[in-house]
Design an enzyme around this catalytic site. Structure first.
Site, mmCIF file in Angstrom:
data_model
loop_
_atom_site.group_PDB
_atom_site.id
_atom_site.type_symbol
_atom_site.label_atom_id
_atom_site.label_comp_id
_atom_site.label_asym_id
_atom_site.label_seq_id
_atom_site.Cartn_x
_atom_site.Cartn_y
_atom_site.Cartn_z
ATOM 1 C CG ASN A 30 8.094 16.660 24.254
ATOM 2 O OD1 ASN A 30 8.844 16.488 25.183
ATOM 3 N ND2 ASN A 30 8.490 16.467 23.015
ATOM 4 C CG ASP A 31 6.712 14.976 20.343
ATOM 5 O OD1 ASP A 31 6.520 16.089 20.829
ATOM 6 O OD2 ASP A 31 7.588 14.752 19.478
ATOM 7 C CG PHE A 88 14.780 13.325 20.502
ATOM 8 C CD1 PHE A 88 15.085 13.426 21.848
ATOM 9 C CD2 PHE A 88 15.051 14.422 19.683
ATOM 10 C CE1 PHE A 88 15.645 14.596 22.379
ATOM 11 C CE2 PHE A 88 15.602 15.584 20.199
ATOM 12 C CZ PHE A 88 15.911 15.675 21.540
ATOM 13 C CB SER A 89 9.229 11.564 18.728
ATOM 14 O OG SER A 89 8.729 12.351 19.770
ATOM 15 N NE ARG A 152 13.514 16.545 15.677
ATOM 16 C CZ ARG A 152 14.264 17.543 15.211
ATOM 17 N NH1 ARG A 152 15.531 17.325 14.906
ATOM 18 N NH2 ARG A 152 13.762 18.749 15.055
ATOM 19 C CD GLU A 209 10.081 19.076 15.547
ATOM 20 O OE1 GLU A 209 9.121 19.692 16.026
ATOM 21 O OE2 GLU A 209 11.169 18.937 16.139
ATOM 22 C CD1 TRP A 292 7.537 22.263 20.073
ATOM 23 C CD2 TRP A 292 8.510 22.172 22.087
ATOM 24 N NE1 TRP A 292 7.955 20.975 20.277
ATOM 25 C CE2 TRP A 292 8.563 20.886 21.484
ATOM 26 C CE3 TRP A 292 9.061 22.343 23.349
ATOM 27 C CZ2 TRP A 292 9.140 19.782 22.125
ATOM 28 C CZ3 TRP A 292 9.635 21.247 23.990
ATOM 29 C CH2 TRP A 292 9.670 19.990 23.381
HETATM 30 C C1 FRU Z 1 8.522 17.390 18.489
HETATM 31 C C2 FRU Z 1 9.956 17.037 18.870
HETATM 32 C C3 FRU Z 1 10.441 15.876 18.021
HETATM 33 C C4 FRU Z 1 11.514 15.278 18.899
HETATM 34 C C5 FRU Z 1 10.965 15.486 20.272
HETATM 35 C C6 FRU Z 1 11.985 15.736 21.343
HETATM 36 O O1 FRU Z 1 7.816 18.064 19.490
HETATM 37 O O2 FRU Z 1 10.780 18.176 18.720
HETATM 38 O O3 FRU Z 1 10.887 16.222 16.740
HETATM 39 O O4 FRU Z 1 11.732 13.935 18.598
HETATM 40 O O5 FRU Z 1 10.062 16.572 20.205
HETATM 41 O O6 FRU Z 1 11.427 15.721 22.620
#
Ligand code: FRU
Length: 464
Positions: A30-31, A88-89, A152, A209, A292
């Site tokens: 993902n990110d 996480f990110s 986060r 986020e 998502w």
């Molecule tokens: C955004 C997110 C962030 C988080 C990460 C977890 O897509 O939800 O806020 O750090 O993905 O994988």
């Protein structure tokens, strides 16, 4: 019983693999994270789960590039488990000749309950840009008391000898916000301000986020991905959005005075941006080329997710414009067509290609179709309402945005097997889409006088 040794998932079918976008060698992405430049390389990290094509305990995958176009996958940079249940990110900065990663430690509290967690901010460092060590003094930042568990996605940058961090948060009253912190050594942080906060849930969300804060062309911009916005006509049609607040930072209070939230991309598959200031001073953005709620059909083949092409940002008339970085021109192979495009005629387009078009005298009805016979994407001006409409043959396939001048426009389209990125009028509007072409694509312009070029692009530009 001995723990089963986990095996990294393998690709079982290459039908949707992208030719020049960054993706994983197998497993979930993902990110984008830690987009940075260190010792002659651009570094890109990303949220990664190597053992399945689904989201799982987050690792940081890693790739580097000398030109933002050809990426080489490196060993996994961060693995959760010893200090947190997920990494996480976050972001990366260079300090004292090391590359520092600043990431969120995601910690589950009640086993089996994904909603029961807390989050804090952590460091890892590397001298060679390949092997990373988690800092022994982690965490370096804990939640303030006026916050919920959502805390986060630190984005750190340097100004003089001070580091600043924008951080995504949910205030105790349930509204999304971005917090601003500062530090001189990355290890001890003090809160400076609440940089900006949602005015209400419906329009600005319950959690922001992946915030990113920068000055560009005289404006201060907070780019972020708010959760919880309600659909409003053509706006906010995805589960979560990505967009920006633009205005002026008050140097005394460190708060952003700004206008309303604007989406930065109008397509289905665009989320969680991150920018870098390149060594030659450009503000370049990438995003996760999914959302998502995207179906991600590649999951069946052992992988999921990709990043957009890097896009240079500029501010013109108070809004952000995006253009693919000039380095992407290196991908061009032969020009398959160059000149006028006859209305109604079908042009073959390879599955990895770039199409540049200028169209005049656009009438009613569909302007352009891209199709492999099964999957179709159309672009249609809605002259009566001043909207430009994209449709793809999927459920909830329509996305649209305001565009006042609809009788002439330029289009730059990047096609890459299971993705299409469209830049309208030099990036005034963009649409980012995953569309799962499985045969060569045919392009037709149905109205207006079009002139343009179709390039085949390099189709194996990354090393996995
Ligand atoms: C955004 C997110 C962030 C988080 C990460 C977890 O897509 O939800 O806020 O750090 O993905 O994988």
């Amino acid at each position: 019983m001995m723990d089963k040794i986990k095996e990294e998932i393998r690709i079982t079918n290459g039908r949707y693999r992208l030719g020049y976008h960054l993706m994983t060698k197998g497993g979930w992405m993902n990110d984008p994270n830690g987009f940075s430049y260190f010792k002659g390389y651009y570094h890109m990290f990303y949220q990664y789960y190597p053992y399945a094509s689904e989201w799982g305990p987050m690792h940081w995958g890693h790739a580097r590039s000398v030109d933002l176009v050809h990426w080489e996958t490196l060993p996994i940079a961060l693995v959760p488990g010893d200090m947190e249940s997920g990494c996480f990110s976050g972001s990366a900065v260079v300090f004292e000749d090391k590359l520092w990663l600043i990431y969120t430690g995601h910690h589950y509290i009640e086993p089996g309950d994904p909603e029961s967690f807390y989050e804090n901010q952590n460091l890892a460092y590397s001298e060679d840009g390949i092997h990373f060590t988690k800092y022994e003094g982690n965490p370096v930042l804990r939640m303030p008391s006026d916050n919920t568990k959502h805390f986060r996605d630190p984005k750190v940058w340097q100004e003089g000898d001070v580091f600043y961090m924008a951080l995504g948060s949910q205030a105790a009253d349930g509204l999304g916000r971005a917090l601003l912190y500062r530090s001189r050594d990355l290890k001890s942080w003090e809160q400076v301000s609440v940089l900006a906060k949602a005015k209400n849930l419906k329009e600005e969300g319950y959690m922001w986020e992946c915030p990113d804060f920068f000055r560009l062309d005289g404006a201060d911009i907070l780019l972020m991905s708010p959760q919880g916005l309600e659909p409003d006509g053509d706006r906010y049609r995805n589960l979560n959005q990505t967009g920006y607040l633009i205005g002026t930072l008050d140097e005394e209070t460190h708060t952003l005075t700004h206008g309303g939230f604007r989406e930065i991309d109008c397509g289905h598959d665009f989320y969680a941006t991150q920018t870098i200031l390149t060594p030659d001073g450009r503000r370049v953005m990438v995003a996760w080329m999914n959302a998502w709620d995207s179906p991600m059909y590649e999951k069946a083949d052992g992988w999921a997710g990709a990043l957009t092409v890097p896009r240079e940002l500029r501010v013109v008339d108070g809004t952000i414009r995006q253009s693919p970085v000039w380095e992407l021109k290196q991908l061009r192979q032969e020009a398959l067509h160059d000149g006028n495009l006859e209305c109604g005629r079908t042009y073959d387009v390879p599955r990895t290609s770039e199409v540049l078009l200028a169209v005049q005298d656009i009438g009613e009805g569909t302007l352009l179709t891209l199709t492999d016979g099964t999957h179709t994407l159309t672009l249609t001006p809605d002259h009566a309402c001043g909207r430009f409409v994209l449709n793809r043959t999927t459920k909830d396939g329509e996305r649209a945005a305001q565009l006042h001048e609809l009788t002439h426009m330029t289009l730059r389209i990047y096609i890459d097997r299971s993705s299409v990125e469209i830049f309208v009028n030099d990036g005034v509007l963009t649409f980012t889409e995953r569309i799962y072409f499985n045969a060569d694509v045919r392009l037709t312009v149905h109205t207006g006088a079009a002139v343009g070029t179709i390039y085949a692009l390099e189709s194996e530009s990354n090393q996995y």
